[in-house]
Design a protein around this motif. Structure first.
Motif, PDB file in Angstrom:
ATOM      1  N   THR A 223      27.001   0.134  30.314  1.00 12.41           N
ATOM      2  CA  THR A 223      25.724  -0.503  30.621  1.00 12.41           C
ATOM      3  C   THR A 223      26.005  -1.844  31.287  1.00 12.41           C
ATOM      4  OG1 THR A 223      25.411  -1.874  28.631  1.00 12.41           O
ATOM      5  CG2 THR A 223      24.846   0.475  28.453  1.00 12.41           C
ATOM      6  N   HIS A 224      24.944  -2.461  31.760  1.00  8.91           N
ATOM      7  CA  HIS A 224      25.068  -3.786  32.383  1.00  8.91           C
ATOM      8  C   HIS A 224      24.463  -4.878  31.502  1.00  8.91           C
ATOM      9  CE1 HIS A 224      26.634  -2.082  36.045  1.00  8.91           C
ATOM     10  NE2 HIS A 224      25.603  -1.249  36.112  1.00  8.91           N
ATOM     11  N   ARG A 225      24.253  -4.588  30.232  1.00 13.49           N
ATOM     12  CA  ARG A 225      23.753  -5.599  29.320  1.00 13.49           C
ATOM     13  C   ARG A 225      24.814  -6.673  29.109  1.00 13.49           C
ATOM     14  NH1 ARG A 225      19.222  -4.560  26.773  1.00 13.49           N
ATOM     15  NH2 ARG A 225      19.682  -5.606  24.808  1.00 13.49           N
ATOM     16  N   SER A 226      24.364  -7.884  28.864  1.00 11.27           N
ATOM     17  CA  SER A 226      25.311  -8.976  28.647  1.00 11.27           C
ATOM     18  C   SER A 226      26.025  -8.791  27.316  1.00 11.27           C
ATOM     19  CB  SER A 226      24.589 -10.321  28.661  1.00 11.27           C
ATOM     20  OG  SER A 226      23.777 -10.444  27.499  1.00 11.27           O
ATOM     21  N   ALA A 227      27.184  -9.435  27.179  1.00  6.44           N
ATOM     22  CA  ALA A 227      27.943  -9.338  25.935  1.00  6.44           C
ATOM     23  C   ALA A 227      27.137  -9.886  24.760  1.00  6.44           C
ATOM     24  CB  ALA A 227      29.271 -10.076  26.070  1.00  6.44           C
ATOM     25  N   ALA A 228      26.363 -10.935  24.987  1.00  3.71           N
ATOM     26  CA  ALA A 228      25.550 -11.514  23.914  1.00  3.71           C
ATOM     27  C   ALA A 228      24.474 -10.528  23.455  1.00  3.71           C
ATOM     28  CB  ALA A 228      24.917 -12.818  24.387  1.00  3.71           C
ATOM     29  N   GLU A 229      23.854  -9.863  24.414  1.00  7.03           N
ATOM     30  CA  GLU A 229      22.844  -8.864  24.053  1.00  7.03           C
ATOM     31  C   GLU A 229      23.472  -7.708  23.277  1.00  7.03           C
ATOM     32  OE1 GLU A 229      19.504  -9.023  27.568  1.00  7.03           O
ATOM     33  OE2 GLU A 229      21.477  -8.190  28.054  1.00  7.03           O
ATOM     34  N   ILE A 230      24.636  -7.281  23.728  1.00  7.24           N
ATOM     35  CA  ILE A 230      25.321  -6.170  23.064  1.00  7.24           C
ATOM     36  C   ILE A 230      25.742  -6.569  21.653  1.00  7.24           C
ATOM     37  CG2 ILE A 230      27.476  -4.846  23.102  1.00  7.24           C
ATOM     38  CD1 ILE A 230      27.098  -4.673  26.168  1.00  7.24           C
ATOM     39  N   ALA A 231      26.211  -7.788  21.500  1.00  5.42           N
ATOM     40  CA  ALA A 231      26.598  -8.265  20.166  1.00  5.42           C
ATOM     41  C   ALA A 231      25.421  -8.136  19.200  1.00  5.42           C
ATOM     42  CB  ALA A 231      27.061  -9.715  20.239  1.00  5.42           C
ATOM     43  N   TYR A 232      24.253  -8.533  19.673  1.00  3.27           N
ATOM     44  CA  TYR A 232      23.068  -8.422  18.818  1.00  3.27           C
ATOM     45  C   TYR A 232      22.689  -6.958  18.592  1.00  3.27           C
ATOM     46  CZ  TYR A 232      18.347  -9.143  17.058  1.00  3.27           C
ATOM     47  OH  TYR A 232      17.223  -9.123  16.280  1.00  3.27           O
ATOM     48  N   ASP A 233      22.811  -6.138  19.641  1.00  4.88           N
ATOM     49  CA  ASP A 233      22.459  -4.718  19.537  1.00  4.88           C
ATOM     50  C   ASP A 233      23.245  -4.015  18.443  1.00  4.88           C
ATOM     51  OD1 ASP A 233      20.639  -4.851  21.591  1.00  4.88           O
ATOM     52  OD2 ASP A 233      22.024  -4.105  23.123  1.00  4.88           O
ATOM     53  N   VAL A 234      24.513  -4.384  18.264  1.00  6.31           N
ATOM     54  CA  VAL A 234      25.359  -3.665  17.305  1.00  6.31           C
ATOM     55  C   VAL A 234      25.413  -4.344  15.938  1.00  6.31           C
ATOM     56  CG1 VAL A 234      26.774  -2.675  19.145  1.00  6.31           C
ATOM     57  CG2 VAL A 234      27.518  -4.809  18.037  1.00  6.31           C
ATOM     58  N   GLY A 235      24.698  -5.463  15.778  1.00  4.34           N
ATOM     59  CA  GLY A 235      24.599  -6.037  14.443  1.00  4.34           C
ATOM     60  C   GLY A 235      25.242  -7.382  14.215  1.00  4.34           C
ATOM     61  N   PHE A 236      25.767  -8.017  15.279  1.00  2.00           N
ATOM     62  CA  PHE A 236      26.347  -9.351  15.121  1.00  2.00           C
ATOM     63  C   PHE A 236      25.308 -10.399  15.501  1.00  2.00           C
ATOM     64  CE2 PHE A 236      30.203  -6.806  15.718  1.00  2.00           C
ATOM     65  CZ  PHE A 236      30.997  -7.281  14.686  1.00  2.00           C
ATOM     66  N   HIS A 237      25.026 -11.308  14.591  1.00  2.00           N
ATOM     67  CA  HIS A 237      24.055 -12.368  14.858  1.00  2.00           C
ATOM     68  C   HIS A 237      24.743 -13.698  15.159  1.00  2.00           C
ATOM     69  CE1 HIS A 237      20.685  -9.787  13.729  1.00  2.00           C
ATOM     70  NE2 HIS A 237      21.484  -9.321  12.786  1.00  2.00           N
ATOM     71  N   ASN A 238      26.055 -13.698  15.100  1.00  2.00           N
ATOM     72  CA  ASN A 238      26.855 -14.870  15.468  1.00  2.00           C
ATOM     73  C   ASN A 238      27.804 -14.438  16.583  1.00  2.00           C
ATOM     74  OD1 ASN A 238      29.261 -16.649  15.445  1.00  2.00           O
ATOM     75  ND2 ASN A 238      28.167 -17.687  13.794  1.00  2.00           N
ATOM     76  N   TYR A 239      27.614 -14.999  17.787  1.00  2.00           N
ATOM     77  CA  TYR A 239      28.382 -14.537  18.940  1.00  2.00           C
ATOM     78  C   TYR A 239      29.873 -14.841  18.790  1.00  2.00           C
ATOM     79  CZ  TYR A 239      29.708 -13.569  23.751  1.00  2.00           C
ATOM     80  OH  TYR A 239      30.311 -13.052  24.871  1.00  2.00           O
ATOM     81  N   ASN A 240      30.218 -15.994  18.215  1.00  2.00           N
ATOM     82  CA  ASN A 240      31.638 -16.311  18.026  1.00  2.00           C
ATOM     83  C   ASN A 240      32.305 -15.317  17.079  1.00  2.00           C
ATOM     84  OD1 ASN A 240      31.671 -18.549  19.732  1.00  2.00           O
ATOM     85  ND2 ASN A 240      31.016 -19.945  18.106  1.00  2.00           N
ATOM     86  N   HIS A 241      31.566 -14.890  16.058  1.00  2.00           N
ATOM     87  CA  HIS A 241      32.099 -13.882  15.143  1.00  2.00           C
ATOM     88  C   HIS A 241      32.326 -12.565  15.885  1.00  2.00           C
ATOM     89  CE1 HIS A 241      33.030 -11.779  11.520  1.00  2.00           C
ATOM     90  NE2 HIS A 241      31.872 -11.109  11.449  1.00  2.00           N
ATOM     91  N   PHE A 242      31.407 -12.223  16.770  1.00  2.00           N
ATOM     92  CA  PHE A 242      31.557 -11.023  17.598  1.00  2.00           C
ATOM     93  C   PHE A 242      32.838 -11.109  18.439  1.00  2.00           C
ATOM     94  CE2 PHE A 242      30.574  -9.176  21.874  1.00  2.00           C
ATOM     95  CZ  PHE A 242      30.666  -7.833  21.512  1.00  2.00           C
TER      96      PHE A 242
END
Length: 268
Positions: A223-242
Motif C-alpha cells: 500500500t501507499h499508506r504512511s508508516a505512521a498510519e500503518i503503525a496505528y492500523d496494526v495497533g501501535f499508538h507510539n510511533y517510536n515503539h513501532f
C-alpha cells in the motif's frame, strides 16, 4: 446466463443434518466410492471399520475413506445430532486427507470448533440453495474444514494456547490485557504466560508485536499508506515503539524496508 452443474465433471457432493435416535444405523460392507466427513454437534454416534470402533461426541469430526467397509449409527440410549458431507475422491488434495480408513479428530470448545461448525453450515446452505456457484462455494468451505483439521494435527499446540493465538490475531489492534486474555482462556495469568512461552517459544507480548510487525511489513510493501498510519492500523499508538519493534523483528526501519522493495512513498 445460469451455469449448469455437471456431475460428470465435478463428481457428486451432497450433505445433510440429522438428529436421530438409537434406531439409526447405516451398514455398508463394501464401503462407498466417495469420502464421508461427519461432525457431531451433540449426543453420541459411532463409526466402525476394519475392526476399529470409535464413538463420537460433541466436537468430534470423523472421516471415512472411499472403499472402506463401514458401519455407523447412534450409540444405544443416545440421540445423535450430526452434519455430514459426501464428497468425490478427486475433489480435495491428498495432503489434506488422512491415510487411515477411519480418522476421528476432536475439536475442543473454542474458535476452531465454531469456525468448522460454521463452515459445515455454509455447505448445507449453499448445496440447498443451488446458486450458480454452489459447488465451488461448498468445496471452498469443505477445503477450509480440512485445512483447519490438518493444521491442528500438525501444530500439536495445547488447545488453550491455540485459542490464545486466535484471540491475539482477532484483537491485534487492541491494547493487550493479560488478565482479560487469561480469563477468556480459563487459566491464571501466570499459568497462561508460562504455558504460552513453553509452547510457542515466545512471551505473549512478543508474539503480539511480531504479528503486528509482519502485518505492517505487508502494508508497507503493498500500500501507499504512511508508516505512521500503518503503525496505528496494526495497533501501535507510539510511533517510536513501532520503529523499535520493526528493527527488532525485521532488522531495519520501515522506510528502509519500503525502499528496498521499491514501493514509492506517496498517498494513493
Amino acid at each position: 446466463m445460469r451455469r449448469i452443474y455437471d456431475e460428470q465433471q465435478y463428481g457428486v457432493m451432497f450433505s445433510g443434518h440429522f438428529q436421530v435416535d438409537d434406531n439409526y444405523i447405516t451398514h455398508r460392507p463394501n464401503g462407498r466410492g466417495d469420502w464421508l466427513i461427519a461432525y457431531t454437534v451433540g449426543g453420541r454416534g459411532y463409526f466402525a471399520t476394519d475392526g476399529l470402533y470409535r464413538e463420537c461426541g460433541e466436537g468430534d469430526v470423523a472421516l471415512l475413506r472411499p472403499g472402506a467397509p463401514h458401519t455407523y449409527g447412534t450409540v444405544k440410549g443416545e440421540t445423535w445430532n450430526f452434519v455430514w458431507v459426501h464428497f468425490p475422491e478427486r475433489a480435495i488434495e491428498d495432503h489434506l486427507l488422512p491415510v487411515e480408513p477411519l480418522h476421528v479428530q476432536h475439536l475442543d470448545a473454542g474458535s476452531l470448533r465454531t469456525r468448522i461448525h460454521e463452515a459445515f453450515g455454509r455447505i448445507l446452505a449453499d448445496s440447498r440453495e443451488r446458486s450458480d456457484f454452489w459447488y465451488e462455494l461448498s468445496l471452498n468451505s469443505l477445503r477450509e474444514i480440512l485445512m483447519l483439521l490438518a493444521q491442528q494435527r500438525e501444530r500439536r499446540l495445547d488447545p488453550r494456547i491455540a485459542e490464545a493465538l486466535h484471540y491475539l490475531s482477532v484483537h491485534m489492534r487492541s491494547p493487550l490485557h493479560i488478565e482479560r486474555l487469561a480469563r477468556t482462556i480459563g487459566l491464571s495469568p501466570s499459568r497462561l504466560s508460562h504455558l504460552f512461552k513453553e509452547q510457542t517459544g515466545l512471551p505473549i507480548i512478543d508474539t503480539l508485536n511480531r504479528m503486528r510487525i509482519l502485518q505492517a511489513a505487508l502494508l508497507l510493501e503493498h500500500t501507499h499508506r504512511s508508516a505512521a498510519e500503518i503503525a496505528y492500523d496494526v495497533g501501535f499508538h507510539n510511533y517510536n515503539h513501532f520503529i523499535n519493534q520493526f528493527r527488532k523483528w525485521l532488522g531495519t526501519t520501515p522506510s528502509a524496508y519500503r525502499k528496498a522493495r521499491n514501493v514509492p512513498h506517496e498517498e494513493s
